[in-house]
Design an enzyme around this catalytic site. Structure first.
Site, mmCIF file in Angstrom:
data_model
loop_
_atom_site.group_PDB
_atom_site.id
_atom_site.type_symbol
_atom_site.label_atom_id
_atom_site.label_comp_id
_atom_site.label_asym_id
_atom_site.label_seq_id
_atom_site.Cartn_x
_atom_site.Cartn_y
_atom_site.Cartn_z
ATOM 1 N N LYS A 61 0.839 -1.203 0.000
ATOM 2 C CA LYS A 61 0.000 0.000 0.000
ATOM 3 C C LYS A 61 0.873 1.253 0.000
ATOM 4 O O LYS A 61 0.611 2.215 -0.724
ATOM 5 C CB LYS A 61 -0.946 -0.001 1.209
ATOM 6 N N GLN A 104 -5.411 -2.195 9.163
ATOM 7 C CA GLN A 104 -5.177 -3.483 8.505
ATOM 8 C C GLN A 104 -5.743 -4.623 9.339
ATOM 9 O O GLN A 104 -5.490 -4.707 10.540
ATOM 10 C CB GLN A 104 -3.659 -3.659 8.283
ATOM 11 N N ASP A 144 -11.849 1.944 3.262
ATOM 12 C CA ASP A 144 -12.186 0.532 3.083
ATOM 13 C C ASP A 144 -13.699 0.361 2.901
ATOM 14 O O ASP A 144 -14.156 -0.700 2.486
ATOM 15 C CB ASP A 144 -11.817 -0.272 4.353
#
Ligand code: GUN
Length: 284
Positions: free
Chosen positions: A53, A97, A120
């Protein structure tokens, strides 16, 4: 023989488009879009994802911060960090995460992310917005699948779309996005009876179950579009999807490979969400 959908190339094209938009934002607003990634503990797969990322951000000019916290971090400490980032003017997107260490409740943590920074799209507010079709944030994998369908000229309207898998992150939002494009959508799962009878009717089949090669060529329709979200290892330890590529490729008209299909698209859609969050915040 199916045409193979090149997710790696498509993602690279989108990264170039994003990099151009980042330049425009920097010129107009005096700063780049910013993404904060929180990693708790030392899960090896998560380390790789987080590194990727940061690399993707670097390539596209997006400012990124990786906050690494020890595995023993408490819920209060993690929430305090999320709240600090919620108020950080340089940060447009926040992701925590997953998976988190067992003592941390991911639902509680996600509920603390500001909804306009939830790139997300895991926060219940954003999940609900997807349901009603009025959304700013899209979960990265289903959004990546829609982008592939669109860029490969696949019309969804009126098609029989079958989604195998009903996870909150992929299956359910995928079904909604296909529905919003006027597909006739069926969702299958572990209790579905006569799975092959359903999958054989699919013009567009999206498979996200996490079982190596479970969909075989005899289970799909001639000329169908097969999108494989799975990422597994086969008996020889080789990466493979949820579809048996060799037998499905013979019948499908379009198919995603694993690796090189949906995976790179998931990565790039996170950048796209970060870019659009920044544009909304900066009124661009
Ligand atoms: N872990 C594996 N995939 C994901 C993802 O898409 N988002 C987050 N936050 N964690 C993940």
């Amino acid at each position: 023989m199916a045409k193979i959908i090149d997710g790696k190339q498509t993602a690279a094209d989108i990264r170039r488009e994003i990099a151009e938009e980042v330049e425009t934002i920097k010129a107009k607003a005096g700063r780049a879009p910013g993404l904060a990634v929180i990693l708790v503990g030392d899960d090896p797969a998560s380390q790789v994802y987080v590194r990727n990322k940061a690399k993707d951000c670097e390539e596209t000019g997006i400012y990124s911060v990786v906050e690494r916290l020890p595995a023993e971090t408490t819920e209060e400490e993690l929430i305090a960090l999320v709240k600090k980032l919620n108020g950080d003017e340089l940060i447009d997107g926040i992701i925590v995460q997953l998976p988190l260490p067992k003592h941390l409740n991911s639902e509680v943590i996600i509920n603390n992310i500001a909804v306009d920074k939830d790139v997300d799209a895991f926060h219940p507010y954003n999940v609900g917005k997807i349901m009603i079709g009025d959304y700013n944030m899209l979960p990265c994998t289903p959004a990546g699948v829609m982008e592939l369908l669109s860029r490969y000229g696949v019309e969804v309207s009126g098609k029989n779309c079958v989604v195998v898998g009903r996870s909150n992150i992929v299956g359910k939002p995928q079904a909604m996005l296909l529905l919003h494009k006027n597909g006739t959508v069926t969702v299958c799962h572990s209790r579905t009876k006569e799975l092959a009878e359903v999958t054989k009717k699919a013009d567009i089949l999206v498979v996200a179950v996490g079982k190596a090669k479970m969909i075989t060529g005899d289970m799909i329709k001639e000329g169908s579009v097969v999108i494989d979200v799975g990422m597994n290892r086969d008996a020889d330890g080789k990466l493979c999807g949820d579809c048996d590529f060799d037998s499905c490729e013979k019948k499908a008209s379009l198919i995603t490979p694993v690796p090189g299909g949906v995976g790179p698209m998931t990565r790039v859609m996170l950048l796209k969400n970060t870019l659009s969050a920044a544009k909304r915040k900066l009124n661009i």
